[in-house]
Design a protein around this motif. Structure first.
Motif, PDB file in Angstrom:
ATOM      1  N   ARG A  85      92.144  65.325  47.970  1.00 35.64           N
ATOM      2  CA  ARG A  85      93.007  64.230  46.935  1.00 35.64           C
ATOM      3  C   ARG A  85      92.464  62.878  47.436  1.00 35.64           C
ATOM      4  O   ARG A  85      92.416  62.083  46.413  1.00 35.64           O
ATOM      5  CB  ARG A  85      94.287  64.376  47.692  1.00 35.64           C
ATOM      6  CG  ARG A  85      95.242  65.543  47.473  1.00 35.64           C
ATOM      7  CD  ARG A  85      95.135  65.512  45.864  1.00 35.64           C
ATOM      8  NE  ARG A  85      96.238  64.763  45.359  1.00 35.64           N
ATOM      9  CZ  ARG A  85      97.492  64.667  45.201  1.00 35.64           C
ATOM     10  NH1 ARG A  85      98.141  65.803  45.604  1.00 35.64           N
ATOM     11  NH2 ARG A  85      98.438  63.765  44.525  1.00 35.64           N
ATOM     12  N   GLU A  86      91.842  62.514  48.595  1.00 35.86           N
ATOM     13  CA  GLU A  86      91.183  61.170  49.146  1.00 35.86           C
ATOM     14  C   GLU A  86      89.835  61.197  47.967  1.00 35.86           C
ATOM     15  O   GLU A  86      89.404  60.053  47.618  1.00 35.86           O
ATOM     16  CB  GLU A  86      90.619  61.393  50.411  1.00 35.86           C
ATOM     17  CG  GLU A  86      92.069  61.372  51.411  1.00 35.86           C
ATOM     18  CD  GLU A  86      91.526  61.189  52.802  1.00 35.86           C
ATOM     19  OE1 GLU A  86      90.234  61.255  53.086  1.00 35.86           O
ATOM     20  OE2 GLU A  86      92.429  61.526  53.525  1.00 35.86           O
ATOM     21  N   GLU A  90      88.847  58.422  44.491  1.00 34.20           N
ATOM     22  CA  GLU A  90      87.844  57.512  44.274  1.00 34.20           C
ATOM     23  C   GLU A  90      86.956  57.829  42.849  1.00 34.20           C
ATOM     24  O   GLU A  90      86.169  57.192  42.302  1.00 34.20           O
ATOM     25  CB  GLU A  90      87.103  57.467  45.340  1.00 34.20           C
ATOM     26  CG  GLU A  90      87.704  57.149  46.675  1.00 34.20           C
ATOM     27  CD  GLU A  90      86.817  57.428  47.954  1.00 34.20           C
ATOM     28  OE1 GLU A  90      85.433  57.718  47.619  1.00 34.20           O
ATOM     29  OE2 GLU A  90      87.175  57.102  49.152  1.00 34.20           O
ATOM     30  N   VAL A  91      87.457  58.770  41.986  1.00 35.47           N
ATOM     31  CA  VAL A  91      86.784  59.349  41.004  1.00 35.47           C
ATOM     32  C   VAL A  91      87.392  58.869  39.657  1.00 35.47           C
ATOM     33  O   VAL A  91      88.656  58.777  39.417  1.00 35.47           O
ATOM     34  CB  VAL A  91      86.666  60.778  41.022  1.00 35.47           C
ATOM     35  CG1 VAL A  91      85.972  61.533  39.799  1.00 35.47           C
ATOM     36  CG2 VAL A  91      85.851  61.332  42.167  1.00 35.47           C
ATOM     37  N   VAL A 102      95.789  66.091  37.269  1.00 36.34           N
ATOM     38  CA  VAL A 102      96.829  65.724  37.765  1.00 36.34           C
ATOM     39  C   VAL A 102      98.039  66.805  37.728  1.00 36.34           C
ATOM     40  O   VAL A 102      98.606  67.265  38.565  1.00 36.34           O
ATOM     41  CB  VAL A 102      97.676  64.374  37.040  1.00 36.34           C
ATOM     42  CG1 VAL A 102      98.944  64.383  37.483  1.00 36.34           C
ATOM     43  CG2 VAL A 102      96.757  63.423  37.472  1.00 36.34           C
ATOM     44  N   GLU A 103      97.665  67.692  36.631  1.00 36.32           N
ATOM     45  CA  GLU A 103      98.718  68.967  36.411  1.00 36.32           C
ATOM     46  C   GLU A 103      98.270  70.068  37.468  1.00 36.32           C
ATOM     47  O   GLU A 103      98.982  70.666  38.236  1.00 36.32           O
ATOM     48  CB  GLU A 103      98.504  69.554  35.042  1.00 36.32           C
ATOM     49  CG  GLU A 103      99.303  68.548  33.942  1.00 36.32           C
ATOM     50  CD  GLU A 103      99.072  69.048  32.395  1.00 36.32           C
ATOM     51  OE1 GLU A 103      98.233  70.101  32.521  1.00 36.32           O
ATOM     52  OE2 GLU A 103      99.482  68.448  31.664  1.00 36.32           O
ATOM     53  N   LEU A 104      97.022  69.976  37.517  1.00 43.75           N
ATOM     54  CA  LEU A 104      96.393  70.982  38.686  1.00 43.75           C
ATOM     55  C   LEU A 104      96.559  70.843  39.750  1.00 43.75           C
ATOM     56  O   LEU A 104      97.282  71.664  40.684  1.00 43.75           O
ATOM     57  CB  LEU A 104      94.916  71.312  38.277  1.00 43.75           C
ATOM     58  CG  LEU A 104      94.165  72.126  39.503  1.00 43.75           C
ATOM     59  CD1 LEU A 104      94.638  73.681  39.280  1.00 43.75           C
ATOM     60  CD2 LEU A 104      92.569  72.162  38.873  1.00 43.75           C
ATOM     61  N   THR A 105      96.418  69.501  40.299  1.00 44.84           N
ATOM     62  CA  THR A 105      96.730  69.304  41.758  1.00 44.84           C
ATOM     63  C   THR A 105      98.030  69.063  42.122  1.00 44.84           C
ATOM     64  O   THR A 105      98.520  69.367  43.387  1.00 44.84           O
ATOM     65  CB  THR A 105      95.857  67.462  42.020  1.00 44.84           C
ATOM     66  OG1 THR A 105      96.636  66.701  41.218  1.00 44.84           O
ATOM     67  CG2 THR A 105      94.374  67.994  42.124  1.00 44.84           C
ATOM     68  N   ALA A 134      89.598  77.409  45.114  1.00 41.63           N
ATOM     69  CA  ALA A 134      89.820  76.213  44.099  1.00 41.63           C
ATOM     70  C   ALA A 134      89.800  74.899  44.949  1.00 41.63           C
ATOM     71  O   ALA A 134      89.000  73.805  44.187  1.00 41.63           O
ATOM     72  CB  ALA A 134      91.189  76.375  43.561  1.00 41.63           C
ATOM     73  N   VAL A 135      90.194  74.888  46.113  1.00 40.99           N
ATOM     74  CA  VAL A 135      90.248  73.550  46.696  1.00 40.99           C
ATOM     75  C   VAL A 135      88.763  73.030  47.265  1.00 40.99           C
ATOM     76  O   VAL A 135      88.336  72.151  47.361  1.00 40.99           O
ATOM     77  CB  VAL A 135      91.457  73.549  47.997  1.00 40.99           C
ATOM     78  CG1 VAL A 135      90.883  72.289  48.749  1.00 40.99           C
ATOM     79  CG2 VAL A 135      92.713  73.603  47.433  1.00 40.99           C
ATOM     80  N   HIS A 136      88.222  73.875  47.905  1.00 40.38           N
ATOM     81  CA  HIS A 136      87.076  73.934  48.737  1.00 40.38           C
ATOM     82  C   HIS A 136      85.900  73.865  47.711  1.00 40.38           C
ATOM     83  O   HIS A 136      84.792  73.239  48.004  1.00 40.38           O
ATOM     84  CB  HIS A 136      86.832  74.701  49.849  1.00 40.38           C
ATOM     85  CG  HIS A 136      87.913  74.615  50.933  1.00 40.38           C
ATOM     86  ND1 HIS A 136      88.287  75.723  51.563  1.00 40.38           N
ATOM     87  CD2 HIS A 136      88.469  73.334  51.524  1.00 40.38           C
ATOM     88  CE1 HIS A 136      89.463  75.073  52.564  1.00 40.38           C
ATOM     89  NE2 HIS A 136      89.228  74.005  52.297  1.00 40.38           N
TER      90      HIS A 136
END
Length: 206
Positions: A85-86, A90-91, A102-105, A134-136
């Motif tokens: 998320r951090e 910044e992207v 946004v929907e995915l996170t 998915a996260v990593h």
């Protein structure tokens, strides 16, 4: 070093089941010797009993590997999601891709939130693996590839906009997360149905 390995093997055998069982049988042979039952062949009796005990002893087995349990793996995924998320904050992404992200996170955040959902996840190592991937891996790779491709696209105008593959990738990842959530919901539904049948059967029994 060779001496150390040899002494280690000796100590391992001394503490092994074979030696302990054989020694117990050998002690029984000594008892026979002291009572006079072994006669002049007492060394053979003791050695034979020791060997027999070593043969019948259960084999040694190495300890099972101690892998981290699913709940601790889930904590690792949560920490990775916070880092993700951090990074995403910044992207700069195009509006359509940003909306899909946004929907995915949001869906991932709901799945990873502490509570009964994460308790259900903790019993499903495959689901944790899907979230971890998915996260990593998947989301960072999709976003980073877009950023790098966007830079090259500016140097070579006329090529396919990198926004489209990014939107497609985020849509696929969202679909995967939705499928995971649906599987958890179905598991709870089956649990509810099972409890209903149990109550019905108990009522008929009474």
């Amino acid at each position: 070093m060779a001496t150390s390995r040899a002494s280690g093997r000796v100590m391992a055998y001394v503490e092994s089941r074979k030696n302990l069982t054989g020694s117990a049988c050998g002690i029984a042979g000594l008892a026979l010797t002291f009572t006079g039952l072994a006669g002049a062949y007492w060394p053979v009796v003791i050695a034979g009993l020791y060997g027999a005990g070593a043969l019948i002893a259960p084999p040694e087995r190495p300890p099972a590997p101690d892998f981290p349990d699913p709940s601790s793996q889930l904590e690792t995924v949560r920490a990775g999601f916070a880092t993700l998320r951090e990074y995403l904050a910044e992207v700069e992404l195009p509006p359509a891709a940003s909306g899909r992200l946004v929907e995915l996170t949001g869906l991932l955040e709901g799945l990873l939130a502490p509570g009964w959902v994460s308790e259900a996840l903790a019993t499903d190592p495959e689901a944790i693996h899907t979230l971890s991937r998915a996260v990593h891996q998947d989301i960072p790779e999709s976003v980073d590839t877009y950023l790098r491709t966007r830079w090259w696209t500016r140097l070579t105008p006329g090529t396919e906009p990198p926004e489209r593959p990014l939107e497609q990738q985020l849509s696929l990842l969202h679909r995967e997360a939705e499928s995971l959530a649906a599987g958890l919901r179905e598991a709870e539904a089956r649990r509810q149905q099972t409890h209903t049948r149990y109550l019905e059967d108990r009522g008929r029994a009474n």
